[in-house]
Write an enzyme that holds these catalytic residues in place. Structure first.
Site, PDB file in Angstrom:
ATOM      1  N   THR A 140      45.520  53.173  36.576  1.00 37.49           N
ATOM      2  CA  THR A 140      45.390  51.923  37.324  1.00 37.49           C
ATOM      3  C   THR A 140      44.222  52.028  38.289  1.00 37.49           C
ATOM      4  OG1 THR A 140      46.319  50.439  38.985  1.00 37.49           O
ATOM      5  CG2 THR A 140      47.286  52.614  38.931  1.00 37.49           C
ATOM      6  N   ASP A 142      44.082  50.382  40.824  1.00 37.55           N
ATOM      7  CA  ASP A 142      44.660  50.189  42.164  1.00 37.55           C
ATOM      8  C   ASP A 142      44.984  51.512  42.859  1.00 37.55           C
ATOM      9  OD1 ASP A 142      44.506  47.577  41.415  1.00 37.55           O
ATOM     10  OD2 ASP A 142      46.660  47.233  41.253  1.00 37.55           O
ATOM     11  N   GLY A 189      42.982  45.304  43.942  1.00 36.45           N
ATOM     12  CA  GLY A 189      43.882  46.355  44.416  1.00 36.45           C
ATOM     13  C   GLY A 189      45.253  45.870  44.835  1.00 36.45           C
ATOM     14  N   LEU A 300      34.349  42.565  36.943  1.00 37.67           N
ATOM     15  CA  LEU A 300      33.196  43.474  36.839  1.00 37.67           C
ATOM     16  C   LEU A 300      33.559  44.886  37.279  1.00 37.67           C
ATOM     17  CD1 LEU A 300      30.462  41.139  38.366  1.00 37.67           C
ATOM     18  CD2 LEU A 300      30.871  41.614  35.955  1.00 37.67           C
TER      19      LEU A 300
HETATM   20  O1  F6P Z   1      46.695  46.007  38.563  1.00 41.64           O
HETATM   21  C1  F6P Z   1      45.338  46.046  38.370  1.00 41.64           C
HETATM   22  C2  F6P Z   1      44.689  44.762  38.758  1.00 41.64           C
HETATM   23  O2  F6P Z   1      43.339  44.824  38.367  1.00 41.64           O
HETATM   24  C3  F6P Z   1      44.831  44.371  40.236  1.00 41.64           C
HETATM   25  O3  F6P Z   1      43.936  45.030  41.066  1.00 41.64           O
HETATM   26  C4  F6P Z   1      44.604  42.891  40.176  1.00 41.64           C
HETATM   27  O4  F6P Z   1      45.193  42.210  41.253  1.00 41.64           O
HETATM   28  C5  F6P Z   1      45.304  42.527  38.911  1.00 41.64           C
HETATM   29  O5  F6P Z   1      45.244  43.662  38.073  1.00 41.64           O
HETATM   30  C6  F6P Z   1      44.706  41.349  38.201  1.00 41.64           C
HETATM   31  O6  F6P Z   1      45.455  41.103  37.082  1.00 41.64           O
HETATM   32  P1  F6P Z   1      45.033  40.118  35.920  1.00 41.64           P
HETATM   33  O7  F6P Z   1      43.759  40.650  35.331  1.00 41.64           O
HETATM   34  O8  F6P Z   1      46.176  40.159  34.980  1.00 41.64           O
HETATM   35  O9  F6P Z   1      44.811  38.796  36.583  1.00 41.64           O
END
Ligand code: F6P
Length: 408
Positions: A140, A142, A189, A300
């Site tokens: 992840t 995050d 994040g 990105l």
């Molecule tokens: O969990 C990883 C992440 O990139 C987070 O940082 C972000 O808030 C989320 O996924 C975005 O999710 P999606 O691409 O499904 O909108």
């Protein structure tokens, strides 16, 4: 192990495919017959939508290309397995698919939500005397999985953030004070500020870096933020601020929600967060009259494989290999962890840990690592994050553009 299967789940990273590569490599070394890939994680698995990775990765050039390919090569999903009670048919179906294809081990690369799938399936297998094993492979951007020192995917994203912010700082400083621009950069994040904290890595030898960093670990105070921008404008001709998409006020209301009400919510109950930088840029423009610019790194930052960290790529491959090794030893219901031995010189090993202590738990940035008075990160964070962004893997270019491996 006769046959195994690997799936990708949750938000992609630029190195998630290196973990799939690692799973494949180790499995073949151990003599596994078929290494299947789930197309779109457990969602595709339930439709028996698999590929045989031999069709792609038995060619070493493709293996190398996969390690340089961002996003989920197999396809991802955000699918929450229902609880067993009342949904026995779903679990019976999963195990009958495993039995039909003689799959002995199931690997899932993902973050805290995805580890819930490994927990549910390994618990079900134990309770129903099933022999298949289930292993979590951490991933992840995050960086919020607990127990593991850090998560594959984080280092590369942090490297992109630090690099791009340094470039933004240069650009924004091009003009004189007469044309002061307040540039607000929004970083992903969710509820953890690890990625936004990586903005601190943009600082160079001259000491020039981002002027303020706002993490979701600290309640955001709009008045203080406006005050800070005004104060910075007294001495600076360029202001660059990094904000997490997840910053919120003391009542938990996200700052991005100050702009609009309706936001999509995923299967795990997470609201889509974006628009924080634009919201704040508009407020600053109104309150101060300064020229403002909002930048959302958005996709990105997690797809930038052209500037991925070699340390991260290697570790992503390592955790994939370790998962297979441990499954082959009969372990189940565990996630592979990264165990830091030293920061300087950097050294890190792999371990495994009970999935029950990991699934659905978020690890935040320690408050002691945040310089609250100056809205900056302390040296403890820099020492932690710096080794994770080291090294590069040259992309394979064609016609001037990096090449990727695609599923047919
Ligand atoms: O969990 C990883 C992440 O990139 C987070 O940082 C972000 O808030 C989320 O996924 C975005 O999710 P999606 O691409 O499904 O909108």
């Amino acid at each position: 192990m006769k046959n195994i299967i690997v799936g990708q789940s949750g938000g992609p990273t630029s190195v998630i495919n290196s973990s799939v590569a690692g799973v494949y490599k180790k499995a073949k070394e151990l003599g596994v017959e078929h290494v299947y890939g789930m197309v779109h994680g457990i969602e595709g698995f339930l439709e028996e939508n698999f590929i045989d990775l031999d069709d792609y990765l038995s060619d070493n050039n493709n293996y190398e290309l996969l390690k340089r390919t961002p996003a989920a090569f197999l396809g991802s999903c955000r699918y929450k397995l229902p609880k067993v009670e009342g949904n026995e048919d779903v679990y019976e179906k999963i195990f009958s698919i495993l039995e039909k294809h003689e799959i002995d081990a199931f690997f899932y690369t993902g973050g805290n939500d995805s580890m819930d799938t490994i927990k549910m399936l390994s618990d079900y297998a134990k309770e129903h005397n099933k022999t298949q094993v289930f292993m979590g492979v951490p991933k992840t951007i995050d960086n919020d999985l607990p127990i593991t020192d850090h998560c594959p995917g984080y280092g590369s994203c942090a490297k992109y953030i630090a690099t791009s912010l340094r470039e933004v700082i240069r650009d924004n400083a091009s003009f004189s004070k007469n044309r002061l621009t307040v540039c607000i950069v929004e970083i992903m994040g969710r509820n953890a500020g690890w990625l936004t904290a990586a903005a601190a890595l943009a600082k160079d030898e001259t000491g020039e870096g981002v002027d303020a960093i706002y993490l979701p670990e600290v309640d955001f105070e709009l008045d203080k933020f406006i005050e800070n921008i005004k104060k910075l404008s007294e001495t600076k001709s360029s202001i660059v601020v990094a904000v997490s998409e997840g910053i919120h006020d003391k009542d938990g209301k996200f700052i991005c929600e100050l702009s609009d009400g309706d936001r999509s919510v995923d299967a795990f109950g997470h609201k889509q967060l974006s628009g924080t930088a634009t919201t704040l840029a508009n407020i600053i423009a109104k309150e101060t009259g300064f020229k403002t610019r909002a930048i959302e790194f958005s996709t990105l930052q997690r797809a930038a494989s052209h500037i991925a960290s070699l340390t991260d790529i290697n570790e992503a491959e390592m955790v994939g290999e370790k998962a297979v090794e441990e499954a082959n030893n009969g372990n189940t219901g565990m996630m592979v962890t990264l165990v830091r031995k030293s920061s300087n010189p950097y050294s890190c090993e792999t371990g495994i840990y009970d999935i029950h202590d990991i699934a659905n738990v978020e690890k935040k940035v320690p408050i002691e690592w945040i310089d609250l008075d100056n809205n900056q990160m302390k040296q403890e964070f820099i020492d932690y994050a710096k080794p994770l962004i080291i090294g590069e893997l040259q992309p394979i270019y064609k016609d001037g553009i990096p090449q990727h491996l695609l599923r047919k």
